[in-house]
Each structure stands twice: as C-alpha cells, then as structure tokens.
Enzyme design. Structure first.
Site, mmCIF file in Angstrom:
data_model
loop_
_atom_site.group_PDB
_atom_site.id
_atom_site.type_symbol
_atom_site.label_atom_id
_atom_site.label_comp_id
_atom_site.label_asym_id
_atom_site.label_seq_id
_atom_site.Cartn_x
_atom_site.Cartn_y
_atom_site.Cartn_z
ATOM 1 N N ASP A 98 0.831 -1.191 0.000
ATOM 2 C CA ASP A 98 0.000 0.000 0.000
ATOM 3 C C ASP A 98 0.874 1.253 0.000
ATOM 4 O OD1 ASP A 98 -2.629 1.404 0.605
ATOM 5 O OD2 ASP A 98 -1.491 1.960 2.387
ATOM 6 N N GLU A 124 1.878 -0.364 -4.990
ATOM 7 C CA GLU A 124 0.919 0.674 -5.324
ATOM 8 C C GLU A 124 1.769 1.934 -5.471
ATOM 9 O OE1 GLU A 124 -3.344 2.313 -3.745
ATOM 10 O OE2 GLU A 124 -1.733 2.214 -2.282
#
Length: 694
Positions: free
Chosen positions: A349, A385
């Site tokens: 993330d 990401e």
C-alpha cells in the site's frame, strides 16, 4: 497487582519479539531512547496484570531478558519509560501498555477510551499535556506463540509472472455469506480455507488471490462512534500478527497457515496486501498503542518541528524506513510471512512512501535495495501501489527491476475508451501492449504492469456501468469522500433499472471491459465479485462498510450475472491457453520469439500517424501473430456498428470467432470459420477471432 516470583536471566538481543525455545521465552524489544522497559504479564483473559518485570539487559539499543517459566499462551505487553517531551519528538508514557511490534498473535481488541492517549484529551495544551491513567484494561494483549506447525508436503505453486492472473479479495467479504459454509467459518481464515470457497477460484481460473490487509488492525475510534468499522484494514498496528477478527473461535494463528496450504493445494498463490507506510497511531493527536510509546523518534519520520509528523500517507504519520532498526522490523516481518507462513508475495500500500527520503523518491532507496538483494524476498512476487499523497508521490513505472506495479493508467484508459471518450486510441494501444513507455526499461517485462479495470478502491465493475456519480452517503461524510473522476457511464439510467435495453448494454460493456483486460499484455487483476455483478450501490469508497455492500454473493444469482461469470471464465481460459496473450517480452519493438503486433483500421490497412491522431477514431484492430497462430481483436466503442475488413494474409485465412462481447458467446474449442471478408462489429463491441495453421 499480584506478586509472582519469576526467574529472569540475561537472555539475548539477537532475536526481537517473544521467542519460545522449548524451555522458556526470550523477550527483546528495540528502543534507542528509553530509560527502562518493563515486561507486563497478564492472566489468561488479559484482564489482570500478574507481574511487572524490568528487562535486565540493554545491548545495542535492545532491551532483553529470558524467563524460563513463561510458556506459549502467556499474555504480555510492555511499559516503556523515558522522556515525555513531544517538542523534541519523545512521547514515552509508562502508564500506557504498548503492543510488542514483533508480537506473533494478539488477543482481544482495543476498547476505545481516553486512557489510550498519552496526553489528556481536552486539555488546553493538547498533546503537550500528560495522561497518567493506566491503559492496560482497554488494550489487546500480545501472546507468546509456539511457532511450530506441521506443514506436510506444502508445495508452492510458483506460477511464472507471465502466467499470473490475480483475484483481489477480502477474507470476510469472500466468506461472510457463502451459502455452503457453517456459521463458525464465515468471515475468517478457516472459511477461506474451505474447499467450497476455493472451488470458486479454481473454476474461475485465477492463479493468485491477493488478500486485502490481514495483519493486525483495529476499528478507528471515529468510525466506531459513527457506527461504522475499518472494513478494509489499511491501518496496521502489528506487522507480524494476523488480524484477530479473521481467526475462527477457538482457533489460533495457525489457521492462517492452514488457509495458505489449502490454497496451494489448489494451485493458487497467496499474496498479502500489506501496509508498512504508516501505522494506526495517526498524528500527534493519535493514541499510544505501540511504536509511539516505544520510541517515537526512531519509528516515525518527524517534521522539522519534531512535535509533528512528516506525512506522505494522508494517515497522520510515515514509518521511517531509513532507520536501520525500523528497516529490520519490516524486513523481518516480510520474511516471517514468507518463511513461517509460506505466502507467495506482497502488494504494498502507498509504496512510494517506502522509497522516499522525505520529498524525493528513489528506485535505489534503502528499502527497495534491501528487498532486491534479500535471498528470501527477491524470490517472491512484489507489487507496488506506486503512489502516495506527498510531493512527487506518483511513481508509476519507476520502481526497480523485480517489482510489478498497479497501473491506474490502464484502468482510466479502458474505462474512458469503452464509455466513448474521444482521442483514446493511442493510449488504448499502449495499455494493450503493457504500457511499454513506462515499464520497458532496465530489463523489466510486460508483467510489471498489473492491469485492472476495478479494484477495492473505487467502483465495482457493475457500478462502473451503472453510475455516473459516486453515492457514498452510507459513509456518513456527506458524500465528500472518494474520487469524483470515475470514468464511468450509467448507460442512460443512474443506478438499478428494469429496462432490458439498458441492462443489455451494461452487460455488453462489462464483457467488453473484461475482454480488454484479458487480451492485454501484462498481469491482469480481477476484483472479487465482479464476476457475479457485485454492486456497492454506487459507493466508490466502501472502506467502512462491513455489510452486504462488500460481501460476495454466490447464491441466487441473477441469470445475467451467472451468464457473465461463465463468459469471464471463458476469457480467462482463452488467455491461459493462448500464449500470444501473455508474452514474456514487450511487443512494441518486435519480439525475439517471432511474435509481432499489427494495428489495423476498419478497412484492413495498417494505422497511419494520421489515424492515430484522429480524436474521433474509436475503432481498432489488434493482430497478434507468430509462425503458427494469429489472434485478431476488433474493438469498437462507437455508438453504432462498424464493418471491419478481415486480414487474408494469415495461416489459413479462415478466421474463427472465439469471443463476442455483444452476444456473450464463446467458442474456445470448435467454432465455424468466418467465410466473409468483412465482419460487422456491433456498437460498443469487442470480437476476438483466431486463425491457426493447425
């Protein structure tokens, strides 16, 4: 507090955490600025502190001690002494029980109370004040774990990147309302380990399941006060422990390992979505749960004024991976999940924060270099990401070799194309070829682009063709949250409708977008539930909705959704059986394996520069071919049908239609050949044809 006598030996600083060796337990915790660390032991329910033991040794900034009497199952936490001096970055408060960063299991949940904050809530000096209340009664407790488990013949699937098809899923969402699961398995790792759940993945044809956060996290106070929950889980507080909410009643951490083994037996890899960029402790007004109370100045990047945090995550803080002990913790955590739990990879993330030195991102950042040379982590799948909320945060294509990256440009282009936007053809061709302009460097391969049309963050596939605008009122933020640029089209009606023409068009659009995804070079990713028409009612930020808005429904499917699921299965089978669609090399400059691509306009001629720059052009033919086979994909996002001239200079000039997004037909084995030289491609339609020398 009862008094119990414990033998406390020197122990070792070598292995952080609580380490059971078969005879006793070694406790070790890093803190560079603490003046004393106390180990607190609790009864089996975690309600009564039975002993408070100062760790006797301090070596290389590690506090440690060995307790021969402590066995697996013992509950514990720490109290860490040191200066409470927020102006200089220190927030020690021994009245607060803190979680061991290396805890392998937690028991209980946070019960939100003002006592978990290091300062006095409501005090005129805010976080500069000091709170003396004991927080142990509302804090979860760490558990001493016996890590031994019998894996048996667990064999990793080791799916090559070029053959990988990812299914992004949520542990509870996948199992909460599965029709064939008993209640005690719904919503947890045991449910996901059940053959009836895994069978859905096998039949669909995906090769990897990417699980949204499963590391320990809690529901944020502000969400609980609004009657909501942290459903997604992007607020980690324990990087080694699984989230307690996903462990079945009476089970323990080993249930996670059983799930991994069962998925491996089915040939499916397990990828964990992990959050190492920030923690659940928030900004200077957040709670003291672990890292803040252990050594705030070491674990976090502080601002120029060290009372505050340097934040590139939008969550109040940023973990400092330039600190060697913090880097060690993250690397140890990743290796633990690979070596002890057998996972096959990670999706990071807000990964740009992991490659930062404040405002600057570098593909040679300390963490990224450490992963590349690590003998364990360099062998598993690593997915970034590639953005965060800080300056220079958007880094798609800039991660180093060995990494794959979520490609949001793919999502935006495919959605824009099929909704009929102008001037999209050049971008569409690029996405179909793996976005080479960003990823073809330093020996990277097409699989580095993780292609997706939908993900957990945003509209589902059904909502992409059903809503023009977000409808996030259930989040209780007055519909201000979530993106407004969704590149979606409701096909003429906002939300649900009984109009058969609108529903037909939505089905066609769904099939066309998934067809595009499975025809593209790169790594395709499918969102859980898209295969069966899952809708969030137009909510494009359902992070706090632990209800049927987010849960997968497999029973009582609408016949249209059941048919779409069969179509998607066929598309996946088409990709897995046609190597032309998953090439290990980029095709835009030719291919050493004898594969080439030719872009065609409707009259059968190659696209010219003028054609590419015509903003009103919305039709395109993609011809992939080698010595033995040719695939022809005809794309038409016009609102009316277009006649395409079929190439005749192929192996047999007998084209077989294998997929049609307009009708939903699939013919992967036997189909009649197209005897005509021209073929009408319906409005907003995609047709795939094949010609083979066999």
């Amino acid at each position: 507090m009862s008094k119990f006598e414990f033998t406390v030996l020197e122990g070792s600083p070598a292995t952080l955490g609580a380490t059971w060796d078969g005879s006793g337990t070694n406790f070790a915790i890093f803190s560079a600025h603490a003046t004393k660390v106390e180990l607190c032991l609790f009864d089996s329910r975690g309600r009564r502190e039975t002993a408070r033991i100062p760790l006797p040794e301090y070596t290389d900034e590690v506090w440690h001690g060995y307790l021969p009497e402590v066995r697996p199952g013992q509950l514990y936490g720490y109290r860490v002494h040191g200066p409470y001096d927020p102006a200089n970055g220190h927030r020690f408060n021994p009245n607060k029980l803190v979680i061991d960063p290396y805890a392998l299991e937690l028991q209980g949940d946070i019960r939100w109370h003002d006592a978990v904050f290091g300062y006095r809530i409501g005090h005129s000096r805010d976080d500069l004040s000091f709170d003396r209340r004991d927080s142990a009664f509302v804090m979860p407790k760490c558990v001493v774990v016996d890590p031994a488990v019998t894996w048996g013949p667990d064999i990793r699937p080791n799916i090559p990147w070029a053959e990988t098809i990812i299914y992004e899923a949520h542990v509870k969402g996948m199992t909460a309302r599965h029709p064939d699961l008993p209640d005690n398995l719904r919503g947890n790792f045991g449910g996901l380990a059940d053959p009836k759940v895994i069978d859905h993945l096998v039949k669909l044809g995906v090769t990897a399941i990417e699980l949204m956060p499963t590391q320990a996290f809690f529901d944020d106070r502000y969400l609980i006060e609004k009657g909501l929950t942290n459903y997604w889980g992007y607020n980690t507080v324990g990087f080694f422990a699984p989230a307690t909410r996903y462990i079945s009643p009476g089970a323990n951490v080993h249930e996670f390992k059983l799930m991994v083994r069962r998925l491996h037996e089915a040939g499916i890899e397990v990828i964990l979505d992990v959050v190492y960029n920030h923690t659940a402790e928030g900004n200077q007004m957040g709670p003291t749960l672990s890292f803040r109370g252990i050594d705030n100045a070491s674990y976090y990047i502080l601002a120029d004024d060290p009372r505050y945090y340097f934040d590139t995550t939008g969550c109040g803080n940023t973990v400092d991976l330039t600190h060697p002990r913090v880097l060690q913790m993250v690397m140890d955590s990743l290796r633990y999940w690979v070596e002890a739990c057998h996972v096959d990879g990670f999706r990071f993330d807000l990964a740009s924060s992991l490659g930062r030195d404040r405002d600057q991102f570098s593909p040679s950042a300390t963490f990224l270099d450490a992963v590349r040379q690590d003998p364990v982590l360099s062998k598993v799948k690593m997915i970034a990401e590639p953005w965060d909320t800080g300056a220079n945060g958007y880094q798609v294509g800039n991660f180093p070799p060995g990494w794959a990256e979520w490609n949001d440009q793919y999502r935006d282009t495919v959605r824009s194309y099929w909704k009929g936007d102008a001037a999209v053809l050049p971008a569409l061709a690029s996405r179909l070829m793996g976005t080479a302009e960003r990823f073809d460097r330093r020996g990277r391969r097409p699989w580095a682009s993780v292609n997706f049309v939908t993900a957990h963050d945003g509209f589902t596939l059904m909502d992409t063709v059903s809503y023009n605008d977000k409808h996030n009122d259930a989040n209780k933020e007055d519909n201000r949250d979530g993106h407004s640029d969704n590149r979606s089209w409701n096909c003429g009606v906002e939300g649900p409708t009984d109009d058969p023409a609108v529903r037909d068009l939505r089905d066609q659009m769904r099939r066309a977008m998934m067809g595009t995804l499975l025809l593209s070079q790169g790594t395709p990713m499918i969102l859980m539930g898209d295969e069966v028409g899952r809708t969030q009612g137009g909510n494009n930020n359902a992070y706090c909705q632990d209800n049927e808005m987010n849960w997968l429904k497999l029973d009582e499917l609408d016949p249209r959704d059941a048919a779409f699921c069969e179509f998607l299965r066929g598309l996946i089978a088409m990709r897995r059986t046609r190597p032309l669609l998953s090439q290990p090399d980029f095709l835009h400059k030719g291919n050493k394996r004898g594969v080439d691509v030719c872009w065609l306009r409707p009259d059968g001629k190659e696209m010219s520069e003028e054609d590419w720059h015509n903003p009103e052009a919305r039709t395109l033919g993609m011809l992939l071919r080698n010595k033995t086979a040719s695939l022809l994909a005809l794309f038409n996002s016009h609102y009316e049908s277009v006649s395409f001239h079929l190439p005749q200079e192929t192996h047999s000039a007998h084209w077989v239609r294998i997929a049609d997004s307009h009708t939903g037909e699939l013919h992967l084995r036997r189909a009649p050949a197209e005897r005509h030289r021209r073929l009408d491609v319906p409005a907003r339609g995609l047709i795939v044809l094949e010609d083979s020398a066999e």
